[in-house]
Design an enzyme around this catalytic site. Structure first.
Site, mmCIF file in Angstrom:
data_model
loop_
_atom_site.group_PDB
_atom_site.id
_atom_site.type_symbol
_atom_site.label_atom_id
_atom_site.label_comp_id
_atom_site.label_asym_id
_atom_site.label_seq_id
_atom_site.Cartn_x
_atom_site.Cartn_y
_atom_site.Cartn_z
ATOM 1 N N HIS A 81 0.860 -1.188 0.000
ATOM 2 C CA HIS A 81 0.000 0.000 0.000
ATOM 3 C C HIS A 81 0.895 1.237 0.000
ATOM 4 O O HIS A 81 1.807 1.343 0.823
ATOM 5 C CB HIS A 81 -0.893 0.000 1.239
ATOM 6 C CG HIS A 81 -2.050 0.929 1.141
ATOM 7 N ND1 HIS A 81 -1.905 2.303 1.134
ATOM 8 C CD2 HIS A 81 -3.387 0.699 1.053
ATOM 9 C CE1 HIS A 81 -3.094 2.870 1.056
ATOM 10 N NE2 HIS A 81 -4.011 1.916 1.002
ATOM 11 N N ARG A 89 -6.818 10.027 -0.109
ATOM 12 C CA ARG A 89 -6.534 10.523 -1.458
ATOM 13 C C ARG A 89 -7.811 10.671 -2.277
ATOM 14 O O ARG A 89 -7.928 11.571 -3.099
ATOM 15 C CB ARG A 89 -5.532 9.600 -2.161
ATOM 16 C CG ARG A 89 -4.109 9.792 -1.642
ATOM 17 C CD ARG A 89 -3.146 8.796 -2.259
ATOM 18 N NE ARG A 89 -3.276 7.485 -1.660
ATOM 19 C CZ ARG A 89 -3.337 6.346 -2.341
ATOM 20 N NH1 ARG A 89 -3.300 6.347 -3.649
ATOM 21 N NH2 ARG A 89 -3.440 5.206 -1.710
#
Length: 533
Positions: A319, A339
């Site tokens: 990740h 995000r």
């Protein structure tokens, strides 16, 4: 002072460029650019982290060094006295693993009338499911469709996914959301009751359903309550250390080890469901991990020794946004939802260097590039490098209070260490997050070993060589439910033969013939963090 002088100097550059960076729309990479980036920087492409499997159905294939050590390890039952004639548990369906996939499987098997039991080496709910933050995908909104979801999943997985598994994943997705909703999952909803959905990396539609930033915990809470309310037996703190086959070579139970007392027990079953989760605590290539304490690839090892095949065992998901500072939470997950809400990745010079919603493997590789070749990583006190995730952008874009409302758990985590992510960007670096590969299954959830079903992160093929955000929570529900339904159905026609561990002896004899020595106990069960002096 929490931040070093060097960090503060870099932070000023981030702050100065913030308004311009919010307006900036970074271009998406071409397919050719992505492939080159991955080949140059992604850990899956680093030869030193892999070796060649020398035994079993995947002989000759690439495998992480740490996993191969377990595949060539010494079965724990070889040094124990196991009396297969003394059966301690006798059930229709034995579920190994107490996370989201195992719980979903047990619920559906029980609903189908099977006598089912869960065994888990920690406690029910101590699983990666509990730690998932961002949400669960499903194409259930106007303007979206399972067909579009299918294309996104295939593209994100580099078209290596098993098409029949992806078809089931996306087709059963909307029903999975409704099933969870009816069980009581508190999804984020608008005032009219419509579920709120957002984008994730690599998605072409807003199909991410969430419960703030503790989606997995909310789903696991609900599933655990349903298991307990149904009275399904759960044997906690007990690990499966070997699968038992019958005289016909069919899965017929497991040897269990009580992690507290050391007692060995035998469970006989007409069907077995492996839902043992991932491998983050193997710390491949020395990476930190966002995974729970028991994620040590046990299911892959047990199934492989029993004769099942692995698929894409050489691909892991790192990740891109794991915590890089402070060190007390190093490796913890910073959800992709940050995000998707507008925060961008910014290097030490205040530059946005990649589209924030590129797929996870691309973003991880780009981040590693900034910290290595490009020399634009921010130095951390422990000698590492990181980049900024500019979280103050979220309230600037959506209004004050948005971050606190939509990301409350993450805000609290950072506030414990004196960092207010509403006002200050946070430092991130890739963390080992997901086991893309796993055990090969057919669309009914069955492995190559008769009566051995697999669900959740232990499965290979659903996500190809890279998983999109939100498809793991969907995976554990769709394929967990499927495994429970199919195992319960299959169990009705199964007569268990004489129990045997002969496959373990044959496997060990083959290792001896290869000259394998100094074997580690296998499976690993728990990571070893004792300091070596």
């Amino acid at each position: 002072m929490i931040f070093t002088e060097e960090m503060l100097a870099s932070m000023k550059k981030v702050e100065a460029a913030r308004e311009a960076n919010i307006a900036l729309e970074p271009r998406r990479m071409t397919a050719e650019e992505k492939e080159k980036l991955l080949a140059d920087y992604h850990p899956d492409y680093k030869d030193a982290g892999f070796t060649t499997i020398r035994i079993g159905g995947n002989k000759g294939q690439k495998c992480p060094v740490e996993l191969n050590e377990m595949l060539e390890g010494r079965s724990r039952v070889l040094d124990m006295k196991v009396d297969l004639d003394k059966v301690d548990y006798d059930v229709d369906v034995l579920v190994i693993g107490g996370g989201g996939a195992g719980s979903s499987a047990a619920i559906e098997a029980h609903a189908a009338g099977a006598n089912v039991m869960i065994v888990t080496k920690l406690r029910i709910g101590d699983a990666n499911t509990m730690m998932a933050e961002g949400g669960i995908q499903a194409a259930d909104k106007p303007g979206d469709s399972p067909a579009q979801h299918y294309l996104d999943v295939m593209g994100g997985g580099h078209y290596c996914n098993r098409p029949e598994l992806v078809k089931k994943l996306v087709s059963d997705g909307p029903e999975a959301i409704q099933w969870l909703n009816k069980l009581g999952v508190e999804f984020d909803k608008a005032e009219d009751g419509t579920m709120i959905t957002t984008h994730g990396g690599g998605t072409s539609r807003k199909r991410m359903h969430a419960a703030a930033d503790y989606s997995g915990a909310e789903i696991m809470r609900t599933l655990r309550d349903e298991v307990l309310n149904r009275g399904i037996p759960v044997v906690d703190f007990t690990a499966a250390i070997e699968l038992i086959l019958d005289e016909n070579g069919h899965a017929a139970g497991a040897v269990l080890l009580n992690m507290e007392t050391g007692e060995v027990r035998v469970a006989r079953a007409k069907c077995v469901i492996l839902a043992t989760g991932g491998a983050g605590r193997m710390h491949y290539q020395g990476f930190p991990t966002s995974n729970h304490y028991g994620a040590t690839a046990d299911g892959l090892v047990l199934a492989y020794r029993a004769g099942a095949k692995l698929l894409y065992q050489d691909t892991l998901q790192y990740h891109p946004t794991g915590v890089a500072f402070p060190k007390q939470i190093y490796g913890a997950l910073v959800t992709e939802k940050v995000r998707s809400m507008g925060a961008k990745l910014v290097n030490s010079e205040g530059e946005v260097y990649v589209h924030p919603l590129e797929t996870r493997d691309v973003n991880a590789a780009a981040l590693i590039r900034e910290c290595s070749t490009n020399g634009k990583g921010v130095p951390t006190p422990d000698g590492g490098r990181a980049v900024w995730l500019d979280t103050p952008m979220i309230d600037m874009i959506h209004g004050e209070g948005t971050l606190e409302k939509r990301l409350p758990a993450m805000l609290r985590m950072y506030l414990k260490f004196g960092i207010d992510m509403r006002k200050t960007p946070i430092l991130v670096y890739p963390t080992l997050h997901y086991q893309n590969g796993g055990i090969e299954i057919t669309v009914d959830g069955q492995s190559g070993v008769e009566n051995l079903f697999v669900a959740g992160e232990a499965v290979g093929g659903i996500h190809g060589r890279n998983r999109l955000m939100g498809n793991s929570l969907l995976d554990i529900i769709v394929f967990g439910r499927n495994a429970g339904q199919q195992a319960a159905k299959k169990a009705k026609g199964v007569t268990v033969g004489k129990l045997s561990l002969e496959h373990v002896n044959r496997y060990e004899a083959e290792l001896e013939a290869l000259g394998v020595k100094d074997q580690a106990p296998s499976p690993k069960l728990l990571p070893d963090y004792t300091r070596k002096f």
